[in-house]
Design a protein around this motif. Sequence first.
Motif, PDB file in Angstrom:
ATOM      1  N   ARG A 152      45.422  52.195 -12.618  1.00  0.00           N
ATOM      2  CA  ARG A 152      45.712  53.227 -13.617  1.00  0.00           C
ATOM      3  C   ARG A 152      44.654  54.332 -13.577  1.00  0.00           C
ATOM      4  NH1 ARG A 152      44.403  54.206 -18.988  1.00  0.00           N
ATOM      5  NH2 ARG A 152      43.080  52.367 -19.091  1.00  0.00           N
ATOM      6  N   LYS A 153      43.399  53.955 -13.476  1.00  0.00           N
ATOM      7  CA  LYS A 153      42.327  54.944 -13.466  1.00  0.00           C
ATOM      8  C   LYS A 153      42.352  55.769 -12.178  1.00  0.00           C
ATOM      9  CE  LYS A 153      39.646  55.179 -16.287  1.00  0.00           C
ATOM     10  NZ  LYS A 153      39.697  55.971 -17.526  1.00  0.00           N
ATOM     11  N   GLU A 154      42.609  55.124 -11.044  1.00  0.00           N
ATOM     12  CA  GLU A 154      42.709  55.845  -9.777  1.00  0.00           C
ATOM     13  C   GLU A 154      43.864  56.833  -9.802  1.00  0.00           C
ATOM     14  OE1 GLU A 154      41.004  52.017  -7.230  1.00  0.00           O
ATOM     15  OE2 GLU A 154      43.114  52.612  -7.093  1.00  0.00           O
ATOM     16  N   THR A 155      44.971  56.427 -10.425  1.00  0.00           N
ATOM     17  CA  THR A 155      46.132  57.306 -10.551  1.00  0.00           C
ATOM     18  C   THR A 155      45.789  58.549 -11.357  1.00  0.00           C
ATOM     19  OG1 THR A 155      47.690  55.448 -10.412  1.00  0.00           O
ATOM     20  CG2 THR A 155      48.498  57.472 -11.425  1.00  0.00           C
ATOM     21  N   GLY A 156      45.087  58.362 -12.469  1.00  0.00           N
ATOM     22  CA  GLY A 156      44.691  59.491 -13.295  1.00  0.00           C
ATOM     23  C   GLY A 156      43.747  60.428 -12.575  1.00  0.00           C
ATOM     24  N   LEU A 157      42.808  59.878 -11.829  1.00  0.00           N
ATOM     25  CA  LEU A 157      41.868  60.701 -11.067  1.00  0.00           C
ATOM     26  C   LEU A 157      42.596  61.523 -10.008  1.00  0.00           C
ATOM     27  CD1 LEU A 157      38.922  58.178 -10.578  1.00  0.00           C
ATOM     28  CD2 LEU A 157      38.748  60.398 -11.708  1.00  0.00           C
ATOM     29  N   LEU A 158      43.510  60.880  -9.275  1.00  0.00           N
ATOM     30  CA  LEU A 158      44.251  61.591  -8.241  1.00  0.00           C
ATOM     31  C   LEU A 158      45.062  62.738  -8.837  1.00  0.00           C
ATOM     32  CD1 LEU A 158      45.186  61.929  -5.340  1.00  0.00           C
ATOM     33  CD2 LEU A 158      46.992  60.237  -5.800  1.00  0.00           C
ATOM     34  N   GLU A 159      45.736  62.491  -9.945  1.00  0.00           N
ATOM     35  CA  GLU A 159      46.524  63.539 -10.584  1.00  0.00           C
ATOM     36  C   GLU A 159      45.634  64.719 -10.977  1.00  0.00           C
ATOM     37  OE1 GLU A 159      49.762  64.037 -14.193  1.00  0.00           O
ATOM     38  OE2 GLU A 159      48.103  62.620 -14.456  1.00  0.00           O
ATOM     39  N   TYR A 160      44.462  64.424 -11.543  1.00  0.00           N
ATOM     40  CA  TYR A 160      43.579  65.502 -11.984  1.00  0.00           C
ATOM     41  C   TYR A 160      43.092  66.332 -10.799  1.00  0.00           C
ATOM     42  CZ  TYR A 160      40.384  67.979 -15.037  1.00  0.00           C
ATOM     43  OH  TYR A 160      39.757  68.974 -15.750  1.00  0.00           O
ATOM     44  N   PHE A 161      42.747  65.666  -9.705  1.00  0.00           N
ATOM     45  CA  PHE A 161      42.307  66.402  -8.519  1.00  0.00           C
ATOM     46  C   PHE A 161      43.439  67.255  -7.952  1.00  0.00           C
ATOM     47  CE2 PHE A 161      38.688  63.356  -8.087  1.00  0.00           C
ATOM     48  CZ  PHE A 161      37.690  64.304  -7.926  1.00  0.00           C
ATOM     49  N   MET A 162      44.660  66.706  -7.942  1.00  0.00           N
ATOM     50  CA  MET A 162      45.778  67.449  -7.360  1.00  0.00           C
ATOM     51  C   MET A 162      46.209  68.619  -8.240  1.00  0.00           C
ATOM     52  SD  MET A 162      48.109  64.462  -5.578  1.00  0.00           S
ATOM     53  CE  MET A 162      49.125  65.651  -4.671  1.00  0.00           C
ATOM     54  N   LEU A 163      45.892  68.565  -9.516  1.00  0.00           N
ATOM     55  CA  LEU A 163      46.161  69.688 -10.410  1.00  0.00           C
ATOM     56  C   LEU A 163      45.111  70.782 -10.270  1.00  0.00           C
ATOM     57  CD1 LEU A 163      47.271  67.791 -13.650  1.00  0.00           C
ATOM     58  CD2 LEU A 163      48.674  69.417 -12.369  1.00  0.00           C
ATOM     59  N   HIS A 164      43.972  70.427  -9.661  1.00  0.00           N
ATOM     60  CA  HIS A 164      42.877  71.394  -9.497  1.00  0.00           C
ATOM     61  C   HIS A 164      42.401  71.440  -8.051  1.00  0.00           C
ATOM     62  CE1 HIS A 164      42.745  70.101 -13.740  1.00  0.00           C
ATOM     63  NE2 HIS A 164      42.363  71.329 -13.984  1.00  0.00           N
ATOM     64  N   PRO A 165      43.273  71.758  -7.109  1.00  0.00           N
ATOM     65  CA  PRO A 165      42.849  71.780  -5.701  1.00  0.00           C
ATOM     66  C   PRO A 165      41.897  72.936  -5.423  1.00  0.00           C
ATOM     67  CG  PRO A 165      45.049  72.720  -5.923  1.00  0.00           C
ATOM     68  CD  PRO A 165      44.687  72.163  -7.277  1.00  0.00           C
ATOM     69  N   SER A 195      35.260  55.976  -5.624  1.00  0.00           N
ATOM     70  CA  SER A 195      35.030  55.402  -4.295  1.00  0.00           C
ATOM     71  C   SER A 195      36.244  54.602  -3.837  1.00  0.00           C
ATOM     72  CB  SER A 195      33.786  54.513  -4.323  1.00  0.00           C
ATOM     73  OG  SER A 195      33.609  53.852  -3.091  1.00  0.00           O
ATOM     74  N   SER A 196      36.811  53.819  -4.746  1.00  0.00           N
ATOM     75  CA  SER A 196      37.987  53.028  -4.412  1.00  0.00           C
ATOM     76  C   SER A 196      39.187  53.912  -4.086  1.00  0.00           C
ATOM     77  CB  SER A 196      38.326  52.098  -5.580  1.00  0.00           C
ATOM     78  OG  SER A 196      39.493  51.340  -5.313  1.00  0.00           O
ATOM     79  N   LEU A 197      39.383  54.968  -4.891  1.00  0.00           N
ATOM     80  CA  LEU A 197      40.490  55.896  -4.636  1.00  0.00           C
ATOM     81  C   LEU A 197      40.343  56.552  -3.265  1.00  0.00           C
ATOM     82  CD1 LEU A 197      42.920  57.693  -5.410  1.00  0.00           C
ATOM     83  CD2 LEU A 197      41.292  59.218  -6.565  1.00  0.00           C
ATOM     84  N   ARG A 198      39.137  56.977  -2.928  1.00  0.00           N
ATOM     85  CA  ARG A 198      38.914  57.672  -1.668  1.00  0.00           C
ATOM     86  C   ARG A 198      39.169  56.755  -0.465  1.00  0.00           C
ATOM     87  NH1 ARG A 198      33.419  61.118  -2.279  1.00  0.00           N
ATOM     88  NH2 ARG A 198      34.133  61.904  -0.247  1.00  0.00           N
ATOM     89  N   LYS A 199      38.822  55.495  -0.584  1.00  0.00           N
ATOM     90  CA  LYS A 199      39.095  54.536   0.489  1.00  0.00           C
ATOM     91  C   LYS A 199      40.594  54.393   0.713  1.00  0.00           C
ATOM     92  CE  LYS A 199      34.916  51.714  -0.069  1.00  0.00           C
ATOM     93  NZ  LYS A 199      34.382  50.388  -0.499  1.00  0.00           N
ATOM     94  N   LYS A 200      41.361  54.334  -0.378  1.00  0.00           N
ATOM     95  CA  LYS A 200      42.813  54.184  -0.261  1.00  0.00           C
ATOM     96  C   LYS A 200      43.453  55.448   0.311  1.00  0.00           C
ATOM     97  CE  LYS A 200      43.059  50.808  -4.014  1.00  0.00           C
ATOM     98  NZ  LYS A 200      43.571  50.479  -5.375  1.00  0.00           N
ATOM     99  N   LEU A 201      42.958  56.607  -0.081  1.00  0.00           N
ATOM    100  CA  LEU A 201      43.476  57.863   0.467  1.00  0.00           C
ATOM    101  C   LEU A 201      43.156  57.976   1.951  1.00  0.00           C
ATOM    102  CD1 LEU A 201      42.563  60.368  -2.404  1.00  0.00           C
ATOM    103  CD2 LEU A 201      44.846  59.523  -1.808  1.00  0.00           C
ATOM    104  N   ARG A 202      41.950  57.566   2.320  1.00  0.00           N
ATOM    105  CA  ARG A 202      41.541  57.620   3.720  1.00  0.00           C
ATOM    106  C   ARG A 202      42.409  56.691   4.574  1.00  0.00           C
ATOM    107  NH1 ARG A 202      36.780  56.000   3.009  1.00  0.00           N
ATOM    108  NH2 ARG A 202      35.860  58.042   2.500  1.00  0.00           N
ATOM    109  N   ALA A 203      42.706  55.523   4.027  1.00  0.00           N
ATOM    110  CA  ALA A 203      43.529  54.562   4.759  1.00  0.00           C
ATOM    111  C   ALA A 203      44.948  55.085   4.937  1.00  0.00           C
ATOM    112  CB  ALA A 203      43.549  53.219   4.017  1.00  0.00           C
ATOM    113  N   GLY A 204      45.472  55.759   3.920  1.00  0.00           N
ATOM    114  CA  GLY A 204      46.847  56.246   3.997  1.00  0.00           C
ATOM    115  C   GLY A 204      47.000  57.533   4.777  1.00  0.00           C
TER     116      GLY A 204
END
Length: 225
Positions: A152-165, A195-204
């Motif tokens: 849930r927290k990773e999802t919120g972080l990703l959304e916030y970053f994508m709203l502010h590219p 850190s966890s979110l970035r690892k998952k993005l890097r993997a995908g």
Amino acid sequence: MRLLIIEDEKELCLTIADGLRSNGYEVDTCFDGADGLELATIEVFDLIVLDLNLPSMDGMEVLTHLRQENSETPVLILSARGQINDKVGALDTGANDYLTKPFHFEELEARIRSLTRRKFIQTDIILSAGELRFNTQTRVATVRDTDLVLTRKETGLLEYFMLHPQRIISQEELMDHMWDTNVNSFSNSIRVHLSSLRKKLRAGLGYDPITNKIGQGYIFKELPV
């Protein structure tokens, strides 16, 4: 996204908060008008859900004082007052939307999505960055049609970053918008989840779209540097 609910029906307030948290929002709650106004003026929120029938200070009074200090944060009125003059009065005072009780939670959440997208100049429910997609309705991120398994927290972080590219986002800004008042400002929580979110993005994706800016914060880019 960080929300504030000012609602004196405690059970209803907590039920709404739990539902919104389960869908990726950070939520603070308040059951009193004066306390709600104080919290709304000292903390940063992406949207405020405000009841009109409140103890110590009526919701209309809260809205009036809030708009004197803050003209930007979206305010959604949630009230049992269903007369047209109540709705017109609230909207003329500065409310952005008005939902009458009783209501369906799905409609409340849809209106919240609409208001927060509008704040960030985002009209589509799908956020896109290269091969990365984020559905603001289903709260699912995909890369080349493959779902990313995010907390849930990773999802919120990703959304916030994508709203502010392409904009540097400080750790303090992330704390303001992504964590509620119960989190210690010296907590390592942001770095751990990020850190966890970035690892998952890097993997995908095969690369990390989030870049460190030493001493400033982080920046989200669509393509690898």
